[in-house]
Design a protein around this motif. Structure first.
Motif, short mmCIF file in Angstrom:
data_model
loop_
_atom_site.label_atom_id
_atom_site.label_comp_id
_atom_site.label_asym_id
_atom_site.label_seq_id
_atom_site.Cartn_x
_atom_site.Cartn_y
_atom_site.Cartn_z
N UNK A 158 0.83 -1.21 0.00
CA UNK A 158 0.00 0.00 0.00
C UNK A 158 0.86 1.26 0.00
N UNK A 159 1.92 1.25 0.81
CA UNK A 159 2.78 2.43 0.88
C UNK A 159 3.43 2.74 -0.46
N UNK A 160 3.86 1.70 -1.16
CA UNK A 160 4.53 1.92 -2.44
C UNK A 160 3.53 2.25 -3.54
N UNK A 161 2.50 1.42 -3.70
CA UNK A 161 1.58 1.58 -4.82
C UNK A 161 0.84 2.91 -4.73
N UNK A 162 0.23 3.19 -3.59
CA UNK A 162 -0.54 4.43 -3.47
C UNK A 162 0.37 5.64 -3.52
N UNK A 163 1.55 5.54 -2.90
CA UNK A 163 2.48 6.66 -2.97
C UNK A 163 3.06 6.85 -4.35
N UNK A 164 3.40 5.73 -5.03
CA UNK A 164 4.01 5.85 -6.34
C UNK A 164 3.02 6.33 -7.39
N UNK A 165 1.75 5.99 -7.25
CA UNK A 165 0.74 6.52 -8.16
C UNK A 165 0.69 8.04 -8.06
N UNK A 166 0.74 8.56 -6.82
CA UNK A 166 0.74 10.01 -6.63
C UNK A 166 1.99 10.64 -7.22
N UNK A 167 3.15 10.00 -7.02
CA UNK A 167 4.40 10.53 -7.57
C UNK A 167 4.35 10.58 -9.09
N UNK A 168 3.87 9.50 -9.72
CA UNK A 168 3.81 9.46 -11.18
C UNK A 168 2.88 10.54 -11.73
N UNK A 169 1.72 10.72 -11.10
CA UNK A 169 0.78 11.74 -11.56
C UNK A 169 1.36 13.14 -11.41
N UNK A 170 2.00 13.41 -10.28
CA UNK A 170 2.58 14.74 -10.05
C UNK A 170 3.71 15.01 -11.03
N UNK A 171 4.60 14.03 -11.20
CA UNK A 171 5.72 14.22 -12.13
C UNK A 171 5.23 14.34 -13.58
N UNK A 172 4.26 13.50 -13.96
CA UNK A 172 3.73 13.59 -15.30
C UNK A 172 3.12 14.95 -15.59
N UNK A 173 2.38 15.48 -14.63
CA UNK A 173 1.79 16.82 -14.79
C UNK A 173 2.88 17.89 -14.87
N UNK A 174 3.88 17.79 -14.01
CA UNK A 174 4.97 18.78 -14.01
C UNK A 174 5.74 18.76 -15.32
N UNK A 175 6.15 17.57 -15.77
CA UNK A 175 6.90 17.47 -17.02
C UNK A 175 6.07 17.95 -18.20
N UNK A 176 4.80 17.52 -18.27
CA UNK A 176 3.97 17.87 -19.43
C UNK A 176 3.73 19.37 -19.50
N UNK A 177 3.35 19.97 -18.38
CA UNK A 177 3.08 21.42 -18.37
C UNK A 177 4.35 22.21 -18.66
#
Length: 365
Positions: free
Chosen positions: A203-222
């Protein structure tokens, strides 16, 4: 049941499970995706239950909100990403050819003089390396696109996955209690402790990593879109979403975006440096803020171990294997640490406390 028979039973169960995954990996994707959605949303459902909302209504509310966000993503972003992907794949050979000519023209002669080798040989070597790199990126993009099409197919996404997620989320606590009732009573406390440790790791990895991927994807794309990089939205979102593989997402994103920037902006170095700086800032944010705060060392696994698990499971079971790779590696890690603790506390490691027998040829007469 003796220890030997227990080991045989669990090894046989593991072999049957792996064979099941291998045989049915082509049809398991929507079911695994539904299970992942139910696992991610179960804590939210439990919180709604605590404030007095029934399990049925809590499940419906969460799942409808999740589907609404997903549909909104498809309506607003998927057409743009699909259009950029089609254009990127169409222009990819031309981009590679232009990048090869640019590097050979501006760097080839200087590197050849510095290295003391023939310029034509260096140019041929650079062309070969760029061609191999382009082939790798092309195959990777095609593989990811194929997996994405399978994941985003109408049948699995809008029919099977939500239905599977609904029923699993509705009956999650009941299924946990049922599985708990099947556990061997003699080792119940120990198995529950290991299961809780596995759940915390996954849970710590999956839920945390999903948040990290979404934040990084938004940052890189924008950021890449603001700079004006061609295909910036596609490259940024792709780099962020692949960031669950340590160093791979940012590395591929940096190489592809800098290559596109060289072709697009040369000789305006500030824009090329700005593109590289975006990934430098993203790596700083990921390593110093996002990973420690959202993920931490939840799995207890080394990044190299995670990379091996992702590639190994992906090779054996395809895209479904990549979905289950991290949870499986985290569970194996918990069991390995438990086995190590048992070994360190056993007489095999500590000894029996009796002096070692002296060889007969050394016994004094």
């Amino acid at each position: 049941m003796t220890l030997h028979r227990q080991v045989q039973f669990w090894l046989l169960s593991l072999a049957v499970f792996c064979a099941f995954l291998y045989v049915f990996s082509g049809v398991l994707l929507p079911f695994v995706a539904g299970m992942a959605v139910a696992y991610l949303l179960d804590p939210v459902c439990d919180r709604l239950e605590k404030i007095g909302i029934g399990r049925m209504w809590a499940t419906l509310t969460i799942l409808l909100a999740f589907i609404f966000i997903l549909v909104l993503f498809f309506v607003l972003l998927l057409p743009v990403l699909g259009n950029q992907l089609a254009k990127f794949l169409e222009n990819f050979p031309d981009l590679v050819q232009k990048l090869q000519g640019l590097l050979s023209k501006n760097l080839g002669s200087g590197l050849a003089t510095a290295a003391g080798i023939d310029a034509d040989d260096l140019q041929a070597t650079m062309s070969n390396l760029i061609g191999q790199g382009a082939s790798f990126v092309g195959k990777l993009a095609q593989s990811l696109w194929s997996g994405g099409q399978a994941l985003l197919s109408i049948l699995s996404l809008f029919v099977i996955t939500p239905v599977v997620a609904f029923y699993l989320l509705l009956d999650w606590d009941r299924m946990v209690r049922r599985i708990d009732s099947w556990l061997p009573r003699e080792h119940l406390a120990q198995i529950r402790e290991l299961a809780a440790e596995m759940d915390a790791a996954v849970a710590g990895f999956v839920r945390g990593q999903v948040s990290v991927c979404l934040i990084l994807g938004t940052f890189y794309a924008v950021s890449l879109a603001v700079v004006g990089l061609n295909f910036g939205l596609l490259i940024g979102m792709g780099a962020g979403l692949v960031s669950f593989i340590p160093f791979v997402g940012a590395g591929l994103g940096l190489v592809i975006s800098v290559g596109v920037a060289l072709v697009q902006f040369w000789p305006d170095w500030p824009w090329i440096v700005a593109v590289a700086a975006i990934f430098a800032v993203g790596q700083f944010l990921e390593g110093n803020i996002l990973q420690p705060k959202l993920v931490g060392d939840s799995t207890g696994l080394h990044p190299v171990t995670l990379m091996f698990a992702l590639f190994a499971f992906g090779y054996l079971f395809g895209f479904v294997g990549m979905l289950i790779a991290v949870p499986a590696a985290a569970m194996i890690g918990v069991l390995a640490r438990f086995a190590l603790r048992q070994y360190l506390a056993s007489p095999v490691y500590r000894g029996t406390g009796r002096p070692a027998p002296v060889p007969e040829d050394r016994v004094e007469e």
